[in-house]
Design a protein around this motif. Structure first.
Motif: not given
Length: 224
Positions: A25-31, A213-219
């Motif tokens: 888990y990144s807690e939104g950090l990836e976004t 927003a993380h749900e709709t990330q391309y990768t």
């Protein structure tokens, strides 16, 4: 010997090797990295400092402390209440799901290590990670202030590790950043201990938007 046992138990509970899946888990950090909001050790440090000062991690730690105290006093009603309260406070389904999954994994470990004691404190339904950690620490007689410090340190360590992979940062830069956060972690722990029930709040709309927003990330490399 008793103090040695408590310290060793704390180190085990906050270890990155604890089999609860926190690394996923990144807690939104990836976004936030994709958006460019976080792009360096400086911006990552700023984000983590703000979370320690105003974010949801403070509420989680405060509820963990209440679960700890409920376990010590054998108040199952309070334990159930704070678990339900924390579930309701989650602002996205991903954040709630991660807390429940990690809590379930930790509860399985607790039941395996302390089957007799743990049976009395199993929360009915989904158990949040912070709540289960509070129960576990109370049964291990870990000092509550040390528990909060360890919890916040483990949280920061996990997100910095995610930042090392995503931004990317070097391992040394990540460790320097973690060391620089020691004062913030200590200050946050002191404040969390003194929080009254009606003061449990956070300002984490940035985390909420990033999580949604993380749900709709391309990768995606992470689950949140």
């Amino acid at each position: 010997m008793a103090m040695d046992s408590q310290v060793l138990s704390l180190l085990q509970l906050v270890s990155p090797a604890l089999p609860v899946g926190a690394y996923s888990y990144s807690e939104g950090l990836e976004t936030l990295v994709e958006w460019g909001t976080i792009s360096s050790n400086r911006t990552l440090k700023h984000w983590l400092e703000q979370e320690l000062s105003y974010g949801a991690i403070r509420t989680e730690a405060a509820v963990m402390l209440r679960a700890y105290q409920a376990t010590v006093s054998k108040d199952k009603t309070a334990l159930s209440y704070w678990n339900t309260w924390l579930s309701a406070a989650r602002e996205t389904s991903e954040l709630r799901a991660s807390s429940w999954q990690m809590g379930q994994s930790l509860m399985h470990l607790l039941l395996a290590i302390k089957p007799t004691e743990a049976q009395s404190f199993c929360v009915q339904g989904e158990c949040n990670y912070a709540v289960c950690l509070g129960v576990f620490a109370a049964l291990e007689q870990i000092d509550s202030k040390s528990l909060i410090l360890g919890y916040l340190h483990s949280w920061a360590n996990n997100l910095i590790t995610a930042g090392v992979k995503l931004i990317p940062l070097g391992q040394t830069a990540g460790q320097i950043l973690l060391h620089e956060l020691h004062a913030n972690i200590s200050a946050a722990a002191t404040e969390i201990i003194s929080l009254e029930d009606d003061k449990l709040s956070s300002c984490s709309w940035g985390l909420s938007l990033a999580s949604m927003a993380h749900e709709t990330q391309y990768t995606r490399l992470f689950r949140s």
